[in-house]
Design a protein around this motif. Structure first.
Motif, PDB file in Angstrom:
ATOM      1  N   ARG C 192       0.997  -1.161   0.053  1.00 42.10           N
ATOM      2  CA  ARG C 192      -0.003   0.083   0.018  1.00 42.10           C
ATOM      3  C   ARG C 192       0.793   1.167   0.160  1.00 42.10           C
ATOM      4  N   PRO C 193       1.318   1.904  -1.095  1.00 40.90           N
ATOM      5  CA  PRO C 193       1.876   2.970  -1.236  1.00 40.90           C
ATOM      6  C   PRO C 193       1.346   4.073  -0.634  1.00 40.90           C
ATOM      7  N   LEU C 238      -3.708   3.413  -4.372  1.00 36.99           N
ATOM      8  CA  LEU C 238      -3.511   2.136  -4.971  1.00 36.99           C
ATOM      9  C   LEU C 238      -3.325   1.230  -3.935  1.00 36.99           C
ATOM     10  N   GLU C 239      -3.489  -0.125  -4.182  1.00 33.06           N
ATOM     11  CA  GLU C 239      -3.492  -1.101  -3.230  1.00 33.06           C
ATOM     12  C   GLU C 239      -3.040  -2.303  -3.933  1.00 33.06           C
ATOM     13  N   ASP C 260       7.243   0.197   5.673  1.00 40.01           N
ATOM     14  CA  ASP C 260       5.985   0.417   6.468  1.00 40.01           C
ATOM     15  C   ASP C 260       4.961   0.381   5.479  1.00 40.01           C
ATOM     16  N   GLN C 261       4.898   0.078   4.204  1.00 38.18           N
ATOM     17  CA  GLN C 261       3.929   0.149   3.159  1.00 38.18           C
ATOM     18  C   GLN C 261       3.930  -1.294   2.834  1.00 38.18           C
ATOM     19  N   VAL C 262       4.556  -2.251   2.955  1.00 32.35           N
ATOM     20  CA  VAL C 262       4.317  -3.541   2.568  1.00 32.35           C
ATOM     21  C   VAL C 262       4.029  -4.526   3.801  1.00 32.35           C
ATOM     22  N   GLU C 263       3.315  -5.685   3.369  1.00 31.01           N
ATOM     23  CA  GLU C 263       3.173  -6.750   4.294  1.00 31.01           C
ATOM     24  C   GLU C 263       3.538  -7.929   3.304  1.00 31.01           C
ATOM     25  N   ILE C 264       4.491  -8.492   4.067  1.00 30.37           N
ATOM     26  CA  ILE C 264       4.805 -10.044   3.339  1.00 30.37           C
ATOM     27  C   ILE C 264       4.631 -11.032   4.311  1.00 30.37           C
ATOM     28  N   ARG C 265       4.194 -12.130   3.877  1.00 29.66           N
ATOM     29  CA  ARG C 265       3.712 -13.201   4.509  1.00 29.66           C
ATOM     30  C   ARG C 265       4.532 -14.391   3.679  1.00 29.66           C
TER      31      ARG C 265
END
Lengths: 123, 90, 815
Positions: C192-193, C238-239, C260-265
């Motif tokens: 999520r920028p 945007l997402e 802080d703008q990304v989630e990574i799993r």
């Protein structure tokens, strides 16, 4: 009640820390620079010190060195800085800090560190 | 000049930059039924993506470049388009 | 407003002021290391404060300013005028943001300042431009958060990842299952920028397009799209969501500038793989007591960091005088940590290790002790480590854990009550001005009400003949009078402001104007702490600024001209304030070219302000005073600095409006000296009551020279003007009724004498014919409100003891 001394020349930061710490039930005292913090030691040693680095008169390093040279119970000290540099961290540790955190410290994080350093349970 | 416009079609070439987003948006506002030709377009800056997603114009030609086309389709085609790449060799 | 935010704004303004002052000081003495240190500390602290709130624009600019000041401090960059200019501009920007936040903040949260993002970027870049090696990417302020990649507990991430897979289309799910079974590392990514990212030159889509082909993708928006005309193309909403076949570490690296703008799993760990989950829980139970499993991510992090820090402290090889204290502090820290984990420090041998360390002046024994203990692992011991940022781990709520500690941490900290508690220590009150004004009005009414008592006493005696009661009333009156006067005085004190309120802008003003004009000016200010009533100080601001601009523009010469005149190239401008009895004196002195009376004479004659006879008769001083005449301007050309259509006459009128006067002395070639004399307070005014056309008016006593009776026959008409001779001097006369456009003749007394009030206006005497002159009284002058405020000729109104309203005339404006 556990007593914490918050040392920072910025009133905003002191208020921020006070809000977090008092909401967790700790007693908070404030000092606006290292010199004043040393004076506050006359009231007896604190259980924890929250120390800013850059302050007029006597900075955080100076305060910690003076504190650690005293023959009183040595409470842990958290050094709070805006610098993420290795050099500063080493200097903080050498001066007598026990942990080095970078501002701004989120309430949850600060509280966790305070609980750890005061021997309070996390649960 | 990466953008050519006629009364009904906007043709974008090579790269739609961040500055172009404003022009594309203006054109789409003035031409609600305008179509976009992206055949020769290689990359669009994310700001243009937003404009296209908000406007959902008819795409006269999808980019020849597959990666871009895939993303644009994912963004612009209403249904949750699932694009399974069976074997991309990545 | 949230007290914390409030505090930030107040302190922020103080800092900005101090920064501005220091910068100007530095410019004068650039070699002063102490000043540079101070300046750095101020900027640094302000930046730190701003980081407590979500004001990235402010933080960005301050961060750049701080880096620049740091470079100046280290001698990497020399202090220069250009640098000062840039810093001042940056501080102006910060000041603007602070004002905006103060105005817009309603719910205690600073409003978004994202519309300033462009400016922030520009200013930040301009500041960095001044540094020898401006770094490619500014350090991420919360770098340690991003850098130390650790992970949340399994219970925290697993349910969510399961949900995620549930939502995928069937075909994709199968594909993913197959790939995972084949041992392929898969990751789910959400990017999520931030809204302002376009202004930072980022192209989130480019970032995404650089990744390998995803197995699944979704491109959405954080909010519904507005109608096109309202769309802000440059606010990124945007997402991106993707599932990719890459290692989590690769993604962390790819997005390292926007952690802080990304989630990574990592999906490997999340898949129902019996073997993997078994081994993971096994290894965890092997190394950690079960009680630690419930630790919150923050607790886990704090324990790990604390342990790590103590190790680092213990391996230090220096041997300072405070080593003992340092070791004991480490001991205390470790003991607290054990207690916090529910273990008894005494049972672990910590104390023995500490004693050994103290005895050997070395951390070795404590280090050895540390190595023998079992501690919670920083990362859960899973075979496939889940890569997540710490931030992410902190945010993920642990499903099972609802312990009080976590609760406290998750709840927003409440500052409100604490701020109340602090009141006991506050020594300065900030009071809304309207409250003071109200007090002022009340005391005004009190003075008026009090004034009714002498009337009452007189009535008691004359009308009812009770002399005793009249005396008692008078006694009471004197008591009330004294208290009222003291109250008045006390309130007046509250309203006092130091002149520094106006003076403080001069250093910057003088600097900017002087630069613009290419002049070297040294500003000296004295007596900034001199106080006067708020209204006076505020009324002083514009005239003073105008006078200072005038001095800079017309008074002081360029360095070349000065050198040619045998003067030091640097001009000197002194602004001083001091109190003299009940007046405040403000003096503005420059050592410039001075005012040439002959030039003034000629101009005044050209502009038809004086006639030929006056031209010859005028003394030099009188000629110089013509500068105050309406429509006079000495400037050869109107500059954009002082020539704003405001002449010295306007300045003088503004000063006169608050009952002040202005005096100008000048010597050609030596300089100009202006002296403003103002009352300390304008709250109480002594006025004379006069009658005309059946109405009563007040005239301020400071304008009244005398009152006389003039026989009608002594009034002559000379050059169509009424005049009379008083004490051998010709005094022009005007009828008040004429001035007020009242179509009534003035009434004479039985001896056919007319009452004349002689007023003095700038050393000229003028007689105003009225019907009668009465007593003088003290009144509290209130400015005329509403449409009456536009009336010229009146300085205000006052309530009288009998409840009637008295209009106070302003003789200067009447004429």
């Amino acid at each position: 009640m556990k007593r914490i001394l918050v040392i920072d020349d910025a009133a905003t930061v002191r208020l921020y820390h006070r809000g977090i710490l008092e909401s967790a039930g700790f007693e908070v005292s404030e000092a606006v620079n290292g010199l004043e913090a040393l004076e506050r030691l006359a009231e007896g040693p604190f259980d924890l010190y929250l120390v800013d680095i850059n302050m007029p008169k006597l900075d955080g390093y100076g305060f910690l060195r003076e504190l650690r040279a005293k023959d009183i119970p040595q409470g842990p000290a958290i050094m709070v800085s805006t610098e993420a540099e290795d050099n500063d961290q080493r200097r903080a540790y050498a001066s007598g800090a026990n942990i080095y955190l970078i501002k701004p410290v989120k309430p949850a994080r600060l509280l966790a560190h305070v609980l750890t350093l005061l021997g309070e349970s996390h649960s | 000049m990466p953008i050519d416009v006629s009364d009904s079609v906007l043709v974008a070439r090579e790269l739609l930059s961040v500055e172009d987003a404003e022009s594309v948006l203006d054109w789409l506002i003035q031409h609600p039924h305008g179509q976009i030709d992206l055949a020769d377009c290689n990359h669009v800056h994310a700001a243009n993506f937003q404009v296209l997603m908000a406007a959902r114009p008819k795409i006269a030609a999808w980019p020849q470049r597959e990666t871009l086309a895939d993303w644009l389709r994912a963004a612009l085609i209403q249904e949750d388009t699932i694009h399974v790449q069976d074997d991309s060799g990545s | 407003m949230n007290p914390l935010l409030n505090q930030f704004l107040t302190e922020g303004r103080d800092f900005l002021e101090a920064i501005g002052a220091k910068l100007l000081e530095l410019e004068r003495a650039p070699e002063q290391g102490a000043l540079i240190d101070d300046l750095f500390r101020l900027v640094h602290t302000l930046k730190g404060n701003s980081g407590l709130f979500d004001i990235p624009e402010m933080t960005r600019v301050l961060h750049a300013a701080e880096d620049l000041m740091d470079a100046v401090r280290d001698g990497r960059v020399a202090f220069s005028r250009e640098l000062a200019d840039q810093l001042l501009e940056a501080m102006d920007f910060v000041s603007l943001l602070i004002d905006e936040i103060a105005e817009a903040s309603t719910d205690g949260q600073p409003p978004s300042t994202s519309h300033h993002a462009k400016d922030a970027v520009r200013l930040g870049a301009a500041l960095r431009e001044l540094m020898p090696e401006h770094p490619q990417t500014p350090a991420v302020s919360d770098a340690p958060d991003a850098a130390s990649v650790s992970a949340g507990t399994e219970s925290g991430s697993r349910p969510e990842t399961d949900d995620l897979l549930d939502n995928l289309p069937e075909s994709v799910r199968h594909d993913i299952q197959d790939r995972l079974a084949a041992g392929e590392p898969l990751c789910w990514l959400r990017y999520r920028p931030e809204e302002e990212c376009f202004f930072k030159g980022e192209d989130p889509f480019f970032q995404i397009a650089q990744l390998p082909e995803p197995l699944w993708r979704r491109l959405g928006a954080r909010e519904d799209w507005p109608p096109l005309p309202e769309l802000d193309a440059y606010r990124c909403v945007l997402e991106f969501e993707l599932i990719l076949s890459v290692e989590a570490e690769t993604l962390v690296e790819h997005f390292r500038y926007v952690p802080d703008q990304v989630e990574i799993r990592s999906l490997s760990a999340a898949m129902p793989d019996p073997a993997a989950s078994a081994s993971s829980s096994e290894s965890q139970s092997e190394s950690e007591p079960s009680s630690w499993a419930g630790l919150s991510p923050e607790a886990r992090e704090s324990i790990c960091l604390t342990l790590e820090a103590q190790r680092e402290i213990l391996v230090l090889s220096d041997n300072p005088s405070w080593l003992g204290g340092r070791l004991r502090a480490v001991g205390a820290t470790l003991a607290a940590l054990l207690t916090s984990l529910g273990r008894d420090p005494a049972a672990t041998g910590l104390e023995t290790a500490l004693e050994a360390a103290l005895a050997t002046d070395s951390g070795t024994y404590l280090l050895r002790w540390l190595d023998h203990q079992t501690w919670p692992a920083s990362k859960p011991a899973a075979p496939e480590p889940i890569a997540e940022t710490v931030r992410e781990a902190i945010m993920a709520p642990t499903a099972t854990d609802s312990s009080p500690a976590t609760k406290t941490a998750d709840e927003p900290v409440k500052f409100g009550r604490r701020a109340d508690d602090q009141l006991a220590t506050v020594r300065t009150l900030k009071v809304d001005q309207t409250k003071i004004d109200r007090l002022m009005n009340l005391i005004g009414e009190m003075v008026v009400a009090k004034n009714a008592l002498p009337y009452l006493a007189a009535r008691a005696e004359e009308r009812y003949g009770v002399r005793e009661l009249a005396r008692e009333i008078k006694t009471q009156y004197s008591v009330i009078n004294r208290i009222a006067e003291e109250m008045q005085d006390a309130i007046m004190q509250v309203r006092m402001l130091p002149v520094s309120f106006v003076f403080q802008r001069f250093p910057r003003l003088v600097r900017d104007v002087a630069h613009k004009l290419g002049k070297d000016v040294r500003l000296v200010m004295e007596g900034e702490s001199t106080e006067a009533d708020k209204n006076i100080i505020e009324a002083l601001a514009d005239p003073l600024i105008h006078l200072v601009r005038n001095s800079l523009d017309h008074g002081l010469e360029s360095p070349e001209q000065r050198r040619a005149a045998g003067k030091p190239p640097e001009g000197r401008l002194t602004i001083s304030a001091r109190q003299e009895s009940d007046r405040v004196l403000i003096e503005i002195t420059d050592d410039g070219r001075g005012i040439d009376p002959d030039v003034i004479r000629r101009k005044a004659y050209e502009k038809k302000i004086i006639d030929e006879t006056t031209l010859e008769r005028l003394s030099d001083q009188e000629a110089i005073n013509l500068i105050f005449a309406a429509g006079f301007s000495t400037a050869e050309q109107v500059t954009d600095l002082s020539g704003r259509g405001v002449g010295m006459d306007v300045v003088r009128n503004a000063i006169a409006r608050v009952h002040g006067s202005i005096d100008l002395r000048s010597r050609v070639g030596e300089g100009t000296h202006l002296r403003l004399s103002l009352p300390l307070s304008m709250a109480v005014t002594n006025v004379m009551i006069i009658e005309s056309a059946g109405q009563r008016f007040g005239v301020p006593m400071d304008a009244v020279a005398e009152t006389v009776r003039v026989a009608r026959r002594d009034i002559r008409v000379i050059k169509k003007r009424l005049t009379t001779v008083l004490r051998g001097r010709l005094v022009p006369l005007v009828a008040l009724n004429d001035l007020l456009a009242l179509d009534t003749p003035q009434i004479a007394n039985d001896d056919d004498e007319l009452a004349v009030l002689v007023v003095r206006i700038e050393k000229e005497y003028l007689g105003i014919i009225v019907d009668d002159c009465r007593e003088t009284i003290d009144i509290i002058l209130k400015p005329l409100a509403g449409f009456l405020g536009d009336l010229t000729g009146y300085s205000g109104s006052a309530l009288l003891g009998d409840g009637s309203v008295l209009l106070i005339l302003n003789p200067r404006e009447l004429l």
